[in-house]
Write a protein that holds these residues in place. Sequence first.
Motif, mmCIF file in Angstrom:
data_model
loop_
_atom_site.group_PDB
_atom_site.id
_atom_site.type_symbol
_atom_site.label_atom_id
_atom_site.label_comp_id
_atom_site.label_asym_id
_atom_site.label_seq_id
_atom_site.Cartn_x
_atom_site.Cartn_y
_atom_site.Cartn_z
ATOM 1 N N PHE A 27 0.855 -1.189 0.000
ATOM 2 C CA PHE A 27 0.000 0.000 0.000
ATOM 3 C C PHE A 27 0.891 1.239 0.000
ATOM 4 N N ALA A 28 0.721 2.072 -1.007
ATOM 5 C CA ALA A 28 1.529 3.284 -1.113
ATOM 6 C C ALA A 28 0.632 4.503 -0.972
ATOM 7 N N VAL A 29 1.124 5.481 -0.249
ATOM 8 C CA VAL A 29 0.357 6.700 -0.017
ATOM 9 C C VAL A 29 1.237 7.894 -0.348
ATOM 10 N N TRP A 30 0.633 8.913 -0.942
ATOM 11 C CA TRP A 30 1.378 10.091 -1.362
ATOM 12 C C TRP A 30 2.139 10.693 -0.182
ATOM 13 N N SER A 31 3.415 10.979 -0.409
ATOM 14 C CA SER A 31 4.264 11.510 0.666
ATOM 15 C C SER A 31 3.977 12.974 0.974
ATOM 16 N N GLY A 32 3.144 13.620 0.163
ATOM 17 C CA GLY A 32 2.855 15.034 0.378
ATOM 18 C C GLY A 32 1.731 15.327 1.347
#
Length: 248
Positions: free
Chosen positions: A130-135
Amino acid sequence: MDKFEISSNALEIAISGSPGDWVVAETNGAKYTIGSLLPNSFLAYARVFHPVYLGDQEVKWAKVAHRNGTVAHPLMQWESITGSWRYSRGDTQHDVWDECPSVGSLPVSQAKRLAHLLARHTSTVDECWFAVWSGFGGLEARWGHAPRVAMPRREMMLLSGPLPAAARSVEDSPGDQRANLWWPDDQAWCLVTDIDLMTTYVGGSPECIASITTDSALEAMPVLVDQGITLDSDKVNPQPSGSYNDAG
């Protein structure tokens, strides 16, 4: 009770970003197409429309289009089917909907349903990424040490967990943000919810995508990887006059 139902919902920081290397390598479509968000190697793709709401009831875009005399089709855009920029800026059509589609996060009901359907099309239900935007500003304290996945348009923080974790928020309460990108370890499919979009895209086998586009609990349609994702991608319904900024 099957394996999917009893799996833990825990999300953890991934050990390295390498499980995302294949996603980065195969996401190489033209800018602002589905292929710029997802690996281009799948045989089929679906677009899942985030519902609007009337009170607690989910309402599909097709009903909104019918209300406005516009056409529901795979590349429809919210502003074009409603006919006004103001319906992205707070105004509603109270006879049909009073809450517009969520932007950048798959609603929990759709996340649960998609996870259930996608579980049938992977051999690694308990090993997913699961990847989530680092911003996102509120995530640094909890996930800031996560390894990065250098997606073409968005750097992502990589987490791991079983597939049911897709329905979990990566933000602490009262925040409600689901992962933007998820896939199983066997790479059988991949799903993305871009931070600027009201829809989610899935790539997978024809059988996998058919299970999504024919499911009555979802509003989803088949699309092609080279089709556009921008407001002007709707060639059937005209864009409203003026611009988004005019609706302020």
